[in-house]
Design an enzyme around this catalytic site. Sequence first.
Site, short mmCIF file in Angstrom:
data_model
loop_
_atom_site.label_atom_id
_atom_site.label_comp_id
_atom_site.label_asym_id
_atom_site.label_seq_id
_atom_site.Cartn_x
_atom_site.Cartn_y
_atom_site.Cartn_z
CG HIS A 119 -3.72 -28.82 46.07
ND1 HIS A 119 -2.62 -28.01 46.24
CD2 HIS A 119 -4.61 -28.08 45.37
CE1 HIS A 119 -2.85 -26.82 45.68
NE2 HIS A 119 -4.05 -26.84 45.15
CB CYS A 130 -12.20 -48.30 37.82
SG CYS A 130 -11.87 -48.99 39.44
ZN LIG Z 1 -9.91 -50.15 39.42
#
Ligand SMILES: [Zn+2]
Length: 258
Positions: A119, A130
């Site tokens: 988890h 990103c």
């Molecule tokens: Zn980033």
Amino acid sequence: MPVDLVADIRAARRIVVLTGAGMSAESGIATFRDALTGLWSRFDPQTLATREGFKRDPALVWGWYEARRRGVLNATPNAGHLALRDLAAMDGVADLAIVTQNVDNLHERAGSQQVIHLHGSLFAPRCLACAHAYAYAETDGAGQTSPGEPDRPVQPPRCTHCGGPIRPGVVWFGEELPTREWAQAVDRVREADLLLVVGTSGQVYPAASLPAIVEQNGRPVWIIDPDEGLAKGTREFWNSTAAAGLPALVAACARKQH
Ligand SMILES: [Zn+2]
């Protein structure tokens, strides 16, 4: 202590231990819901543990996870965590992997070498945009670990790569388990001679499919938990907590070897 449990451990070379909230409870780590107190009692899990909630109010959500991370840094591994480290080092045990549903780092701090976080982790945040990993500064821990520090919203740091907001490294509601960790867990469980399930019902999917794999291979699965309600079905059950039971179990297994 069940004699069969000691015998199964003595016979196993490759062991997997699946751990959940009950593993860390005796270290004082509250469950997600139990931690919804004080400042946070007004908020529901949908606000604090979803991607949508984070986008709506990043400071609120980041502050919540920083408070939880602080709680973990102020906690210490309990005797159960330490016993699993010792079990991995015991004669006859070739391999021991811990597959945990917990987002704390108490297994690692107890000295366990192979810990797979299903988890995610409070200590592995990443960029929302990103996915670039975020490294806490040296001072992040020290400056924020004072137990008396009040919980509060905190603006998340920015990604050094793209400038996006850093999100907690835990799996939120509606998100898949991390692919690599899940594959690692399945691999280890397939090879396991024995699965110990500690402090979790082991009945919530997808984690619940791990015991099934071991059983299909004809290997034993033991549930170690203080909740008798989990003692159903064909699985072996030992009514004990992690911190009380695991040290006694490891001692019994070690003694039988001489
Ligand atoms: Zn980033």
